[in-house]
Design a protein around this motif. Sequence first.
Motif, PDB file in Angstrom:
ATOM      1  N   SER A  38       0.940  -1.249   0.045  1.00 58.03           N
ATOM      2  CA  SER A  38      -0.039   0.013   0.165  1.00 58.03           C
ATOM      3  C   SER A  38       0.965   1.197  -0.170  1.00 58.03           C
ATOM      4  CB  SER A  38      -0.674  -0.040   1.217  1.00 58.03           C
ATOM      5  OG  SER A  38      -1.817  -1.077   1.269  1.00 58.03           O
ATOM      6  N   THR A 306      -5.195   7.780  -9.152  1.00 54.61           N
ATOM      7  CA  THR A 306      -5.718   6.437  -8.963  1.00 54.61           C
ATOM      8  C   THR A 306      -5.094   5.650  -7.761  1.00 54.61           C
ATOM      9  OG1 THR A 306      -6.720   6.313 -11.022  1.00 54.61           O
ATOM     10  CG2 THR A 306      -6.576   4.162  -9.825  1.00 54.61           C
ATOM     11  N   LEU A 310      -6.236   4.125  -4.167  1.00 56.35           N
ATOM     12  CA  LEU A 310      -5.992   2.529  -3.791  1.00 56.35           C
ATOM     13  C   LEU A 310      -5.219   2.216  -2.383  1.00 56.35           C
ATOM     14  CD1 LEU A 310      -6.081   0.963  -7.306  1.00 56.35           C
ATOM     15  CD2 LEU A 310      -7.949   1.061  -5.984  1.00 56.35           C
ATOM     16  N   VAL A 313      -7.159   1.908   0.514  1.00 54.56           N
ATOM     17  CA  VAL A 313      -8.206   0.947   0.481  1.00 54.56           C
ATOM     18  C   VAL A 313      -7.267  -0.157   1.429  1.00 54.56           C
ATOM     19  CG1 VAL A 313      -9.637  -0.803  -0.644  1.00 54.56           C
ATOM     20  CG2 VAL A 313      -9.023   1.623  -1.403  1.00 54.56           C
ATOM     21  N   LEU A 316      -7.592  -3.865   0.048  1.00 55.00           N
ATOM     22  CA  LEU A 316      -6.592  -4.337  -1.200  1.00 55.00           C
ATOM     23  C   LEU A 316      -5.380  -4.653  -0.621  1.00 55.00           C
ATOM     24  CD1 LEU A 316      -5.856  -4.435  -4.211  1.00 55.00           C
ATOM     25  CD2 LEU A 316      -5.561  -1.985  -4.079  1.00 55.00           C
TER      26      LEU A 316
END
Length: 428
Positions: A38, A306, A310, A313, A316
């Motif tokens: 991440s 993007t 993300l 998240v 993810l």
Amino acid sequence: MTMDNMPAWRMPLIGAQMLVVAFGSLVLMPLLTGLDPSVALFTAGVGTLIFHLITGRTVPVFLASSFAFIAPIAYSVHTWGLSATMGALMVTGVLYMLLAGAVKLRGPGFIHYLMPPVVIGPIIMVIGLSLAPVAVGMAMGEGAESYTRTQALIVSMSALLTTLLVATMAKGLFRLLPILSGVVVGYGVALAMGMVDFTAVNTAAWVAMPGFVAPTFQWQPILFMLPVAIAPAIEHVGDVLAIGNVTRKDYIKKPGLHRTLMGDGVATSVAAAFGGPPNTTYSEVTGAVMLTKVFNPTVMIWAAVTAIVLAFVGKLGGILQTIPAPVMGGILVLMFGSIAGVGMNTLIKARVDMAQARNLVIVSTTLVFGIGGMVIGDADLSLQGIALCGVVAIALNLILPGKQGQIPVDDLHEEQAIVDDFISHGKS
């Protein structure tokens, strides 16, 4: 359809598509080195925005994790810890900035004068070949307690087979997704065999802060990491020439190689400040630009945004952490072999005459030092691996007689045949 008359709503979608192309390689590097994927997503996005700010939004490239640093980061984290490794990577970014200054003063040919194909070729080969035991070990499931070697081989070979088939037989944009395709198929096989542990997903929040790490500075990891920047620096030159060849623009002159190198350097230092891997221009995205004919750098801005979104998240990030090691191992068998192949092709395309004593000495010494695990120094101050190879190759090239002078800018463009290899291969 050009970006000028394209509906505004399509730009974010195309940007997301560019991120998908880079996604497999982007998260592979942190997963292999123990970094937070991440954080890598976040720093890739931020680094790309910084690059476009410095270059005046003129070059349609996306920045993300550099494979050249996989082995050095893994060793450094194990030896000195994650925080000290990030400090060393921040200083590596500063080295990029110094290279940018040297290019500004001496001209674009300076890097090729310092690191011609006879130097960079064997270094790239060492990067791939020295990592071969890591790939094989992961593919066989070494050290795993929850599954057998047979299960590991079934998963890793399914991922490998998918990756090589997509890379060689797929058409259009899909051909740029061999790593992502291999991960998906390998993950599916592992899931069917009960090898996936969803604990990380179940415990992760939907929205979560990435695991940022503050850097600290120790001179041992800094000295170890600095020479590693050689390969990504020369690769950066190749990527800039490659994207220029695709868009028919001369980015060496405008915005200038010194600005693109500076963008890479600042992006790498900022990434390390958050605990992310070094940034470099992504050849996969260059290939996507070539296929889609979308040359406007605004698309990469959307890809960066993007990636940043993300990164927050949490689910993810949890899913990425559930990928079993054999999935990655199967892909890495091809990936690391390809890196070594690119290094070999660098020597071939440049027509490096191995019958010349100086060339034979440089290449052979670099290869044996790197693959054999040569270490110079003691525990407190030592050079080894890619770092040692970089120093030795550059030193031999400068010391041994017969070195050619600085390469003019026009000659850089004539070396395009070497550069084009980077479009079809992953990061080296």
